[in-house]
Motif scaffolding. Structure first.
Motif, PDB file in Angstrom:
ATOM      1  N   THR A   1     -17.295 -15.420  -4.552  1.00  0.00           N
ATOM      2  CA  THR A   1     -16.120 -14.559  -4.426  1.00  0.00           C
ATOM      3  C   THR A   1     -16.576 -13.199  -3.928  1.00  0.00           C
ATOM      4  O   THR A   1     -17.589 -12.663  -4.376  1.00  0.00           O
ATOM      5  N   ALA A   2     -15.824 -12.646  -2.993  1.00  0.00           N
ATOM      6  CA  ALA A   2     -16.087 -11.330  -2.445  1.00  0.00           C
ATOM      7  C   ALA A   2     -15.100 -10.327  -3.044  1.00  0.00           C
ATOM      8  O   ALA A   2     -13.915 -10.649  -3.200  1.00  0.00           O
ATOM      9  N   TYR A   3     -15.600  -9.139  -3.356  1.00  0.00           N
ATOM     10  CA  TYR A   3     -14.750  -8.078  -3.898  1.00  0.00           C
ATOM     11  C   TYR A   3     -14.555  -7.005  -2.836  1.00  0.00           C
ATOM     12  O   TYR A   3     -15.505  -6.611  -2.154  1.00  0.00           O
ATOM     13  N   TYR A   4     -13.315  -6.554  -2.714  1.00  0.00           N
ATOM     14  CA  TYR A   4     -12.930  -5.538  -1.730  1.00  0.00           C
ATOM     15  C   TYR A   4     -12.209  -4.390  -2.419  1.00  0.00           C
ATOM     16  O   TYR A   4     -11.601  -4.562  -3.477  1.00  0.00           O
ATOM     17  N   PHE A   5     -12.264  -3.213  -1.774  1.00  0.00           N
ATOM     18  CA  PHE A   5     -11.518  -2.062  -2.261  1.00  0.00           C
ATOM     19  C   PHE A   5     -10.959  -1.284  -1.055  1.00  0.00           C
ATOM     20  O   PHE A   5     -11.451  -1.406   0.059  1.00  0.00           O
ATOM     21  N   LYS A   6      -9.935  -0.504  -1.347  1.00  0.00           N
ATOM     22  CA  LYS A   6      -9.360   0.374  -0.332  1.00  0.00           C
ATOM     23  C   LYS A   6      -8.863   1.635  -1.019  1.00  0.00           C
ATOM     24  O   LYS A   6      -8.118   1.555  -1.999  1.00  0.00           O
ATOM     25  N   ARG A   7      -9.302   2.781  -0.500  1.00  0.00           N
ATOM     26  CA  ARG A   7      -8.802   4.067  -0.990  1.00  0.00           C
ATOM     27  C   ARG A   7      -7.535   4.413  -0.214  1.00  0.00           C
ATOM     28  O   ARG A   7      -7.501   4.286   1.000  1.00  0.00           O
ATOM     29  N   LEU A   8      -6.536   4.864  -0.940  1.00  0.00           N
ATOM     30  CA  LEU A   8      -5.271   5.241  -0.305  1.00  0.00           C
ATOM     31  C   LEU A   8      -5.187   6.754  -0.161  1.00  0.00           C
ATOM     32  O   LEU A   8      -5.712   7.495  -0.925  1.00  0.00           O
TER      33      LEU A   8
ATOM     34  N   GLU B   1       0.824  -1.206   0.000  1.00  0.00           N
ATOM     35  CA  GLU B   1       0.000   0.000   0.000  1.00  0.00           C
ATOM     36  C   GLU B   1       0.862   1.261   0.000  1.00  0.00           C
ATOM     37  O   GLU B   1       0.550   2.232  -0.715  1.00  0.00           O
ATOM     38  N   ASP B   2       1.929   1.264   0.760  1.00  0.00           N
ATOM     39  CA  ASP B   2       2.828   2.417   0.792  1.00  0.00           C
ATOM     40  C   ASP B   2       3.451   2.638  -0.583  1.00  0.00           C
ATOM     41  O   ASP B   2       3.500   3.760  -1.089  1.00  0.00           O
ATOM     42  N   HIS B   3       3.911   1.567  -1.197  1.00  0.00           N
ATOM     43  CA  HIS B   3       4.518   1.662  -2.528  1.00  0.00           C
ATOM     44  C   HIS B   3       3.487   2.155  -3.546  1.00  0.00           C
ATOM     45  O   HIS B   3       3.794   3.027  -4.373  1.00  0.00           O
ATOM     46  N   ALA B   4       2.282   1.601  -3.498  1.00  0.00           N
ATOM     47  CA  ALA B   4       1.230   1.996  -4.436  1.00  0.00           C
ATOM     48  C   ALA B   4       0.928   3.488  -4.296  1.00  0.00           C
ATOM     49  O   ALA B   4       0.817   4.209  -5.299  1.00  0.00           O
ATOM     50  N   HIS B   5       0.805   3.942  -3.065  1.00  0.00           N
ATOM     51  CA  HIS B   5       0.514   5.357  -2.822  1.00  0.00           C
ATOM     52  C   HIS B   5       1.611   6.244  -3.408  1.00  0.00           C
ATOM     53  O   HIS B   5       1.321   7.265  -4.052  1.00  0.00           O
ATOM     54  N   LYS B   6       2.862   5.855  -3.227  1.00  0.00           N
ATOM     55  CA  LYS B   6       3.988   6.626  -3.772  1.00  0.00           C
ATOM     56  C   LYS B   6       3.987   6.638  -5.308  1.00  0.00           C
ATOM     57  O   LYS B   6       4.525   7.554  -5.918  1.00  0.00           O
TER      58      LYS B   6
END
Length: 169
Positions: free
Chosen positions: A162-169, A112-117
């Motif tokens: 199957t369950a789908y998930y999301f997260k906003r960074l 997540e840190d890498h993705a945000h950067k």
């Protein structure tokens, strides 16, 4: 505490370690795209495909303690112009003997840190509905967006939602 490292390419020893990790997860019932028993050649072929995509199209992190591979996770940034702000998390795998010790949390925090950067602001993933993985993702702040029934087969061949998930960074 394990060491997390992003790898730009797989070394020869990574293939056998990653194949063993994948086989352990499939044997334990993880619905990660393979049926049990997972032949070693099939696992190795999968990692060869991953290796070929590493770079801008796919990123891979390994969690290690010395020479021991504890887990891994992949990030696949969207390559389309209208989706460059998002990426898909794939194959969060933690060895059955190492679960419950924070390895998944470390891997996901690093990803997540890498993705945000990289400017990624939305992550998505899918997992077996009702599995222990759902608990992990909820504890890490992910939001469930829905389920699709009979979407994939478990390693034993039975269909599951199957369950789908999301997260906003």
């Amino acid at each position: 505490m394990s060491t997390i490292r992003m790898t730009p390419a797989l070394a020869a020893r990574d293939y056998s370690r990653l194949s063993a990790l994948l086989a352990d997860c499939v044997t334990g019932g993880a619905s990660v795209g393979f049926l049990a028993p997972l032949p070693e050649a099939e696992a190795a072929a999968y990692w060869a495909q991953v290796d070929a995509l590493l770079g801008a199209g796919l990123q891979l992190w390994l969690a290690e303690e010395g020479e021991e591979l504890l887990g891994c996770v992949q990030l696949a940034p969207c390559q389309r112009g209208n989706g460059r702000h998002r990426a898909e998390v794939q194959k969060l795998l933690v060895h059955s003997a190492r679960r419950g010790r924070g390895v998944a949390r470390q891997l996901m925090a690093t990803l997540e840190d890498h993705a945000h950067k990289q400017g990624i602001r939305l992550l998505v993933l899918d997992t077996e509905a009702g599995s222990g993985a759902e608990d992990v993702y909820r504890k890490l702040g992910w939001s469930k967006s829905g389920e699709i029934p009979d979407y994939a087969a478990r390693p034993d061949g039975r269909l599951h939602p199957t369950a789908y998930y999301f997260k906003r960074l």
